[in-house]
Scaffold this motif. Sequence first.
Motif, PDB file in Angstrom:
ATOM      1  N   VAL A  59      18.990  58.123  20.577  1.00 33.43           N
ATOM      2  CA  VAL A  59      20.404  58.390  20.337  1.00 33.43           C
ATOM      3  C   VAL A  59      21.036  57.229  19.567  1.00 33.43           C
ATOM      4  O   VAL A  59      21.789  57.437  18.610  1.00 33.43           O
ATOM      5  CB  VAL A  59      21.156  58.623  21.668  1.00 33.43           C
TER       6      VAL A  59
ATOM      7  N   TRP B  71      32.067  63.513  20.408  1.00 35.20           N
ATOM      8  CA  TRP B  71      30.634  63.398  20.673  1.00 35.20           C
ATOM      9  C   TRP B  71      30.356  62.870  22.075  1.00 35.20           C
ATOM     10  O   TRP B  71      29.328  63.212  22.676  1.00 35.20           O
ATOM     11  CB  TRP B  71      29.943  62.523  19.617  1.00 35.20           C
ATOM     12  N   TYR B  72      31.258  62.051  22.618  1.00 32.49           N
ATOM     13  CA  TYR B  72      31.062  61.516  23.959  1.00 32.49           C
ATOM     14  C   TYR B  72      31.111  62.635  24.999  1.00 32.49           C
ATOM     15  O   TYR B  72      30.440  62.576  26.033  1.00 32.49           O
ATOM     16  CB  TYR B  72      32.137  60.467  24.259  1.00 32.49           C
TER      17      TYR B  72
ATOM     18  N   ALA C 177      27.355  52.606  21.898  1.00 38.33           N
ATOM     19  CA  ALA C 177      26.739  53.448  20.867  1.00 38.33           C
ATOM     20  C   ALA C 177      26.784  52.780  19.499  1.00 38.33           C
ATOM     21  O   ALA C 177      26.368  53.377  18.509  1.00 38.33           O
ATOM     22  CB  ALA C 177      27.442  54.803  20.805  1.00 38.33           C
TER      23      ALA C 177
ATOM     24  N   ARG D 169      20.991  63.550  26.305  1.00 36.33           N
ATOM     25  CA  ARG D 169      20.002  62.737  25.596  1.00 36.33           C
ATOM     26  C   ARG D 169      20.215  61.241  25.798  1.00 36.33           C
ATOM     27  O   ARG D 169      19.264  60.460  25.694  1.00 36.33           O
ATOM     28  CB  ARG D 169      20.027  63.079  24.109  1.00 36.33           C
ATOM     29  N   ALA D 170      21.440  60.818  26.064  1.00 36.88           N
ATOM     30  CA  ALA D 170      21.686  59.393  26.278  1.00 36.88           C
ATOM     31  C   ALA D 170      20.899  58.871  27.466  1.00 36.88           C
ATOM     32  O   ALA D 170      20.490  57.708  27.500  1.00 36.88           O
ATOM     33  CB  ALA D 170      23.176  59.139  26.485  1.00 36.88           C
TER      34      ALA D 170
ATOM     35  N   ASP E  64      32.918  52.354  19.203  1.00 35.75           N
ATOM     36  CA  ASP E  64      31.543  52.684  19.568  1.00 35.75           C
ATOM     37  C   ASP E  64      30.820  51.504  20.200  1.00 35.75           C
ATOM     38  O   ASP E  64      29.989  51.680  21.095  1.00 35.75           O
ATOM     39  CB  ASP E  64      30.768  53.161  18.336  1.00 35.75           C
TER      40      ASP E  64
ATOM     41  N   TYR F 155      24.919  64.703  23.786  1.00 36.41           N
ATOM     42  CA  TYR F 155      24.991  63.257  24.033  1.00 36.41           C
ATOM     43  C   TYR F 155      24.810  62.960  25.506  1.00 36.41           C
ATOM     44  O   TYR F 155      24.066  62.049  25.885  1.00 36.41           O
ATOM     45  CB  TYR F 155      26.331  62.695  23.545  1.00 36.41           C
ATOM     46  N   ARG F 156      25.476  63.727  26.365  1.00 34.74           N
ATOM     47  CA  ARG F 156      25.419  63.462  27.797  1.00 34.74           C
ATOM     48  C   ARG F 156      23.996  63.598  28.332  1.00 34.74           C
ATOM     49  O   ARG F 156      23.595  62.870  29.246  1.00 34.74           O
ATOM     50  CB  ARG F 156      26.367  64.414  28.539  1.00 34.74           C
TER      51      ARG F 156
ATOM     52  N   VAL G 257      27.614  56.610  29.457  1.00 34.41           N
ATOM     53  CA  VAL G 257      27.647  58.064  29.326  1.00 34.41           C
ATOM     54  C   VAL G 257      28.320  58.615  30.574  1.00 34.41           C
ATOM     55  O   VAL G 257      28.419  57.920  31.591  1.00 34.41           O
ATOM     56  CB  VAL G 257      26.215  58.630  29.192  1.00 34.41           C
TER      57      VAL G 257
END
Length: 218
Positions: free
Chosen positions: A148, A131-132, A203, A140-141, A198, A137-138, A113
């Motif tokens: 996630v 999404w990245y 991911a 919750r990862a 991914d 994402y930033r 991330v």
Amino acid sequence: MAHEHHDEHGHEHGHEHSELGEMDLRVRALESVLTEKGYIDPAALDVLIDTYQTKIGPRNGARVVARAWADDEFRDWLARDATAAIASMGFSGRQGEHMQAVFNSDAQHHMVVCTLCSCYPWPVLGLPPAWYKSAPYRARAVRDPRGVLAEFGVHLPPATAIRVWDSTAELRYLVVPQRPDGTDGWSEPQLAELVTRDSMIGAGLARPPTARAEEDTR
């Protein structure tokens, strides 16, 4: 879960983030002007961008992973000095000057991330997916990587530890997914077809060999 953080991250990251933000605004303004004048078709442009994000760009990284799967000496080199090993295959340049490879196993799964913006290894993965770069994402990862991953369809055994790596302007990461079972004797080009974008971010997972076999019969 371990969250890798670098003290110098904030200064360099802030600089790169502002630079990319300004460039993004310029690109959007230019796109609007060209669209209004009828020089470009936004739908066609979206297809082109998607092609570089999901097809052309990640092929470089897929070749690196496939070689690591097939060649133990290269795998060891990639683990010791990812920058040099990747450059030996012709993949180097801006946004990939300093690389580190991390290897998934049954015991540990790695995930990448960029918590402050969207640092990404362009030479091996192409353009970063939307999404990245997204704030959810930033955030919750780091807080809930297992949750996630589940949203991406990746359900790991409870015993598998998850390590999150925070990409920076100084250091970017390539996740080497586990080689799928049933691929003994496969060539590097065949193996590369199983490596997804991914899976090299962490991911996702590599595609099973049955997926390729099904495509060959269509």
